[in-house]
Design a protein around this motif. Structure first.
Motif, mmCIF file in Angstrom:
data_model
loop_
_atom_site.group_PDB
_atom_site.id
_atom_site.type_symbol
_atom_site.label_atom_id
_atom_site.label_comp_id
_atom_site.label_asym_id
_atom_site.label_seq_id
_atom_site.Cartn_x
_atom_site.Cartn_y
_atom_site.Cartn_z
ATOM 1 N N ARG A 1 0.832 -1.205 0.000
ATOM 2 C CA ARG A 1 0.000 0.000 0.000
ATOM 3 C C ARG A 1 0.866 1.254 0.000
ATOM 4 N NH1 ARG A 1 -4.239 -0.846 4.293
ATOM 5 N NH2 ARG A 1 -5.063 -2.252 2.686
ATOM 6 N N LEU A 2 1.957 1.231 0.775
ATOM 7 C CA LEU A 2 2.860 2.384 0.785
ATOM 8 C C LEU A 2 3.524 2.558 -0.580
ATOM 9 C CD1 LEU A 2 3.756 4.458 2.985
ATOM 10 C CD2 LEU A 2 5.847 3.130 3.201
ATOM 11 N N LEU A 3 3.875 1.428 -1.206
ATOM 12 C CA LEU A 3 4.452 1.481 -2.548
ATOM 13 C C LEU A 3 3.488 2.118 -3.532
ATOM 14 C CD1 LEU A 3 6.232 -1.915 -3.373
ATOM 15 C CD2 LEU A 3 7.272 0.341 -3.187
ATOM 16 N N TYR A 4 2.247 1.667 -3.530
ATOM 17 C CA TYR A 4 1.275 2.183 -4.487
ATOM 18 C C TYR A 4 0.973 3.662 -4.244
ATOM 19 C CZ TYR A 4 0.457 -2.791 -5.423
ATOM 20 O OH TYR A 4 0.617 -4.120 -5.737
ATOM 21 N N THR A 5 0.977 4.052 -2.984
ATOM 22 C CA THR A 5 0.796 5.478 -2.663
ATOM 23 C C THR A 5 1.925 6.300 -3.270
ATOM 24 O OG1 THR A 5 -0.274 4.876 -0.571
ATOM 25 C CG2 THR A 5 0.520 7.138 -0.777
ATOM 26 N N ALA B 1 -1.836 15.574 -14.241
ATOM 27 C CA ALA B 1 -1.090 15.214 -13.034
ATOM 28 C C ALA B 1 -2.011 15.066 -11.827
ATOM 29 C CB ALA B 1 -0.018 16.258 -12.755
ATOM 30 N N ALA B 2 -3.160 15.730 -11.849
ATOM 31 C CA ALA B 2 -4.092 15.642 -10.722
ATOM 32 C C ALA B 2 -4.562 14.210 -10.503
ATOM 33 C CB ALA B 2 -5.287 16.563 -10.960
ATOM 34 N N LEU B 3 -4.595 13.410 -11.564
ATOM 35 C CA LEU B 3 -5.031 12.023 -11.441
ATOM 36 C C LEU B 3 -4.113 11.244 -10.505
ATOM 37 C CD1 LEU B 3 -6.935 9.772 -12.385
ATOM 38 C CD2 LEU B 3 -5.389 9.376 -14.311
ATOM 39 N N GLY B 4 -2.798 11.457 -10.623
ATOM 40 C CA GLY B 4 -1.856 10.759 -9.751
ATOM 41 C C GLY B 4 -2.046 11.118 -8.293
ATOM 42 N N ALA B 5 -2.231 12.413 -7.998
ATOM 43 C CA ALA B 5 -2.428 12.844 -6.612
ATOM 44 C C ALA B 5 -3.725 12.292 -6.044
ATOM 45 C CB ALA B 5 -2.417 14.373 -6.545
ATOM 46 N N LEU B 6 -4.766 12.261 -6.849
ATOM 47 C CA LEU B 6 -6.052 11.747 -6.375
ATOM 48 C C LEU B 6 -5.966 10.259 -6.044
ATOM 49 C CD1 LEU B 6 -9.056 12.206 -5.845
ATOM 50 C CD2 LEU B 6 -9.482 11.746 -8.268
ATOM 51 N N VAL B 7 -5.357 9.478 -6.929
ATOM 52 C CA VAL B 7 -5.209 8.037 -6.678
ATOM 53 C C VAL B 7 -4.345 7.798 -5.442
ATOM 54 C CG1 VAL B 7 -4.251 5.894 -7.608
ATOM 55 C CG2 VAL B 7 -5.604 7.407 -9.077
ATOM 56 N N ARG C 1 -2.783 10.658 7.775
ATOM 57 C CA ARG C 1 -3.610 11.837 7.504
ATOM 58 C C ARG C 1 -2.866 12.836 6.622
ATOM 59 N NH1 ARG C 1 -6.012 14.547 12.740
ATOM 60 N NH2 ARG C 1 -6.932 12.462 12.805
ATOM 61 N N VAL C 2 -1.559 12.989 6.862
ATOM 62 C CA VAL C 2 -0.755 13.886 6.038
ATOM 63 C C VAL C 2 -0.783 13.447 4.576
ATOM 64 C CG1 VAL C 2 1.591 14.688 5.555
ATOM 65 C CG2 VAL C 2 0.762 14.630 7.914
ATOM 66 N N LEU C 3 -0.595 12.143 4.344
ATOM 67 C CA LEU C 3 -0.567 11.638 2.970
ATOM 68 C C LEU C 3 -1.906 11.857 2.267
ATOM 69 C CD1 LEU C 3 1.386 8.274 3.463
ATOM 70 C CD2 LEU C 3 2.242 10.398 2.476
ATOM 71 N N VAL C 4 -2.994 11.676 2.975
ATOM 72 C CA VAL C 4 -4.314 11.838 2.365
ATOM 73 C C VAL C 4 -4.592 13.302 2.040
ATOM 74 C CG1 VAL C 4 -6.803 11.627 2.738
ATOM 75 C CG2 VAL C 4 -5.285 9.762 3.424
ATOM 76 N N ILE D 1 -5.484 5.661 -2.043
ATOM 77 C CA ILE D 1 -4.753 4.499 -1.531
ATOM 78 C C ILE D 1 -4.317 4.733 -0.089
ATOM 79 C CG2 ILE D 1 -2.709 3.057 -1.824
ATOM 80 C CD1 ILE D 1 -2.845 3.708 -4.836
ATOM 81 N N ALA D 2 -3.770 5.911 0.194
ATOM 82 C CA ALA D 2 -3.289 6.213 1.545
ATOM 83 C C ALA D 2 -4.423 6.175 2.564
ATOM 84 C CB ALA D 2 -2.613 7.580 1.563
ATOM 85 N N ARG D 3 -5.603 6.508 2.140
ATOM 86 C CA ARG D 3 -6.761 6.533 3.044
ATOM 87 C C ARG D 3 -7.053 5.147 3.617
ATOM 88 N NH1 ARG D 3 -12.343 6.045 2.753
ATOM 89 N NH2 ARG D 3 -13.499 7.493 4.110
#
Length: 432
Positions: A23-27, A191-197, A88-91, A201-203
């Motif tokens: 999960r951390l990898l995918y984030t 690029a917004a797509l990457g941040a949203l995904v 929470r920071v990552l999300v 995942i982080a959530r």
């Protein structure tokens, strides 16, 4: 028992079986792909847009916008990452980055430039630092300590490769949408797509699983932020391997900053297509692909180099390889050799980075790790921005500057000397 609770070294093949590590990898992968798209899209909008023009000082300003968030936001990120739940920071940082990216794209579409566009880019890149520092500080919570070096090399290398892929995607999107303001805006918005995904995942992490497990921050968060850099410096100083690694890596970043400025101007105004080798933005794409290959090779070799030769020899060897590539391949200033130099220099730089990352993750206590990473980011990028700014004063518009290439080579030798001096403080019974 989770995999992070074991005491044995585990290779990446086994680590990826652990749900939290995956999960951390995918984030990381989603975030860094978005970073690559955003930076390449913005660079295309500013540097290779027929509706805009950029001289060396303007290019230096653009680099400052992309790099200064590491320095401006770094102290805040470090103090807060050692205080706040890193999940929470990552999300939330990723969600805010979505809006910053879309705002930047809108600014490009309307032809906005100068401080307006750069301020939005500064915000987007600043939020990226919370994400990057949070990912690095969280890694020791999902892998056992003996596996941190190999896990960090694996995650960082593949993440960097995804950033290169993101940059390639931006170049392809630019070919589809066009090189004018509107086309550049549409490319950047992807690029917004990457941040949203990444946020989604982080959530899925359990609250608190990424740390910090111990909080030694003052109750007042503003006081915590104010003390972040100083605390990071103290903890870094207590770990001689970290202090020495900083010196070597900062020398590389100064040299790399000079080379980057020279390369952009050469690609833009000096080089011409040479067979399969391309100038202009496609040439930068080829250079990014070779740099990505260098990063991948470094990721495969770094953990083995550290185990086989020790961190000291791995770092000195990387500096030597970069210095030789800079002088023997970069100094002739011809397109094919410049592309090959990018492979070697970027790969050597990745070895340096992975060595320093592992020093921080292994030799700095968890409650201070975020602040040390923040200090690392701050000094790391101030060094590169300063090198680019100084180089911009002396470089001609076409980028042809052998003197600056020689100065970059000297930086590597100075970094090696500084590293050896700093290593004399090393604790005798601690391995390299």
């Amino acid at each position: 028992m989770t995999i992070s609770a074991t005491t044995e070294r585990i290779g990446p093949k086994l680590l990826v079986r652990d749900r939290e590590f995956r999960r951390l990898l995918y984030t990381r992968f989603a975030a860094q792909w978005g970073d690559g798209v955003y930076r390449a899209g913005l660079a295309g909008a500013v540097l290779f847009n027929p509706e805009r023009a950029a001289d060396p000082l303007a290019i230096a300003e653009g680099f400052a916008v992309l790099l200064l968030p590491y320095s401006v936001v770094g102290p805040f990120a470090g103090a807060l990452l050692d205080r706040w739940d890193r999940r929470r920071v990552l999300v939330f940082a990723n969600l805010l980055r979505v809006f910053a990216i879309l705002a930047s794209a809108a600014a490009v579409a309307t032809g906005l430039g100068g401080p307006g566009l750069f301020s939005l880019a500064l915000l987007a890149e600043g939020l990226s630092r919370f994400i990057g520092s949070g990912l690095s500080a969280s890694l020791p919570h999902v892998v056992p300590a003996p596996s941190v070096v190999s896990a960090n090399a694996f995650a960082t290398t593949l993440g960097s490769a995804l950033a290169v892929v993101g940059g390639g995607c931006a170049i392809l999107l630019r070919a589809v949408f066009g090189a004018d303001n509107l086309g550049s805006a549409e490319t950047t918005a992807f690029a917004a797509l990457g941040a949203l995904v990444s946020a989604l995942i982080a959530r899925r992490f359990t609250r608190g699983v990424l740390g910090p497990t111990v909080v030694d921050e003052p109750q007042n968060p503003f006081v915590a932020v104010a003390h972040g850099l100083a605390d990071g410096a103290r903890h870094a100083w207590r770990a001689p391997s970290v202090t020495a690694g900083f010196i070597a890596l900062f020398a590389h970043r100064a040299a790399y900053g000079i080379s980057l400025l020279v390369t952009v101007l050469l690609m833009r105004n000096y080089f011409t297509d040479d067979g399969v080798f391309r100038a202009g933005l496609p040439g930068l794409g080829q250079m990014a692909a070779l740099a990505g290959a260098g990063i991948l090779v470094a990721g495969l070799l770094t953990a083995r180099l550290i185990r086989g030769f020790g961190r000291l020899r791995a770092i000195l060897g990387a500096l030597l390889v970069a210095a030789v590539a800079q002088s023997a391949l970069g100094l002739p200033i011809v397109l094919p050799l410049a592309l090959l130099a990018s492979f070697l220099i970027t790969g050597a730089g990745q070895v340096l980075k992975l060595c320093v990352d592992s020093s921080i993750q292994l030799d700095v206590a968890d409650e201070a790790r975020g602040r040390v990473f923040a200090l690392y980011d701050t000094l790391f990028n101030i060094t590169q921005v300063a090198a680019v700014a100084i180089g911009a004063v002396f470089i001609p518009d076409n980028g042809y500057s052998p003197g600056l290439m020689i100065a970059a080579t000297v930086c590597y030798f100075l970094g090696g000397a500084g590293y050896l001096v700093a290593r004399r403080r090393a604790v005798p019974d601690r391995p390299n």
